[in-house]
Design an enzyme around this catalytic site. Structure first.
Site, short mmCIF file in Angstrom:
data_model
loop_
_atom_site.label_atom_id
_atom_site.label_comp_id
_atom_site.label_asym_id
_atom_site.label_seq_id
_atom_site.Cartn_x
_atom_site.Cartn_y
_atom_site.Cartn_z
CG HIS A 1 -26.65 -92.60 -84.57
ND1 HIS A 1 -25.49 -91.86 -84.49
CD2 HIS A 1 -26.76 -92.93 -85.89
CE1 HIS A 1 -24.97 -91.75 -85.69
NE2 HIS A 1 -25.71 -92.40 -86.55
CD GLU B 1 -24.61 -90.15 -81.62
OE1 GLU B 1 -25.17 -91.20 -82.00
OE2 GLU B 1 -23.53 -89.78 -82.07
CG ASN C 1 -24.27 -95.12 -82.09
OD1 ASN C 1 -24.96 -95.07 -83.11
ND2 ASN C 1 -23.88 -94.05 -81.44
CG ASP D 1 -28.18 -85.86 -89.07
OD1 ASP D 1 -28.16 -85.61 -90.29
OD2 ASP D 1 -27.87 -86.97 -88.62
P1 PGA Z 1 -23.99 -94.54 -93.02
O1 PGA Z 1 -24.42 -93.76 -91.68
O2 PGA Z 1 -25.21 -94.56 -93.90
O3 PGA Z 1 -22.89 -93.68 -93.58
O4 PGA Z 1 -23.57 -95.91 -92.61
C1 PGA Z 1 -25.53 -94.14 -90.96
C2 PGA Z 1 -25.57 -93.33 -89.70
O5 PGA Z 1 -24.54 -93.26 -88.99
O6 PGA Z 1 -26.61 -92.77 -89.38
#
Ligand code: PGA
Length: 241
Positions: free
Chosen positions: A138, A143, A136, A66
């Site tokens: 995702h 999302e 959340n 992404d």
């Molecule tokens: P993080 O992010 O590994 O920084 O907790 C995970 C994400 O939001 O996909």
């Protein structure tokens, strides 16, 4: 589904194990790699093992999961920047073994998604999709709400993602609002999906991801549909999950 439960200290080694096993089985493996804080220690451990001669990563292919839209390539906070620092540079993955989003301008975003999907097809599909879990639910920037067939596409960030990523941008007001992401559809087509989750702040969403109903409100809940699904989680994330 295979759940690998680790202590807090063994987590990075367990993430590196998944990568190393994939590369051992197929030295030119096609790896879809998340950024974010969770997999970074695993990447560093993989780099260490490559340096020690335990893993040969000279032929791996890397696909970007992404990216934020409209961020210059040389901005350290771009997700490409993370990938470059933690994986591409240390493992000397050159351009011809890399498939990435080029979305410095919003005008390029839709074409960049099509290019990425075509590229995954030309590589013969993904051997491993290594994913973090958003607060959340995702994966990538898929999302909520997001169904299992979601294509690679342009996505507006959910407010929860803006809040969670504010720490990397010096405040919510600086977080880009638009992203591109490999879709849940192409992710589920990977030959192996690994979700890596660390910390007690992810406990609730991990429980929903593993045990709750499949729902567009928790996009990661669909990962159970993957051909092969491994969850690497530390005890802080799993306890009570
Ligand atoms: P993080 O992010 O590994 O920084 O907790 C995970 C994400 O939001 O996909």
């Amino acid at each position: 589904m295979d759940v690998v439960r680790t202590s807090v200290t063994d987590f990075d080694a367990a993430v590196a194990d998944v990568l190393a096993e994939t590369i051992a089985a197929r030295p030119d493996a096609v790896l879809l790699l998340a950024t974010g804080s969770t997999p970074i220690g695993g990447f560093r451990e993989l780099v260490r093992r490559v340096g020690a001669g335990d893993v040969d990563a000279r032929r791996i292919r890397v696909v970007q999961l992404d990216e934020y839209v409209g961020i210059p390539d040389d901005d350290r906070r771009s997700l490409y920047g993370w990938l470059e620092r933690e994986v591409l540079a240390p493992l000397e993955v050159d351009e011809d073994r890399l498939l990435r989003f080029r979305v410095e301008s919003a005008d390029d975003a839709e074409a960049a998604c099509a290019t990425l999907d075509d590229g995954i097809g030309r590589l013969g599909g993904l051997d491993l999709a290594l994913l973090g879990l958003g607060p959340n639910g995702h994966v990538g920037f898929n999302e909520p709400p997001c169904g299992p067939d979601a294509p690679t596409r342009v996505v507006a960030l959910d407010p929860a993602s803006v809040t969670s990523n504010a720490r990397y941008w010096g405040g919510e007001e600086h977080v880009p609002r638009l992203s591109v992401t490999v879709g849940l559809g192409p992710i589920l087509a990977a030959r192996h999906v690994a979700l890596v989750v660390q910390g007690d702040h992810k406990r609730g969403i991990l429980r929903q991801t593993l045990e709750g109903p499949e729902t567009p409100q928790v996009p990661a809940s669909y990962l159970r549909r993957a051909t092969r699904y491994t969850v690497v989680a530390d005890e802080d994330a799993l306890d009570g999950a």
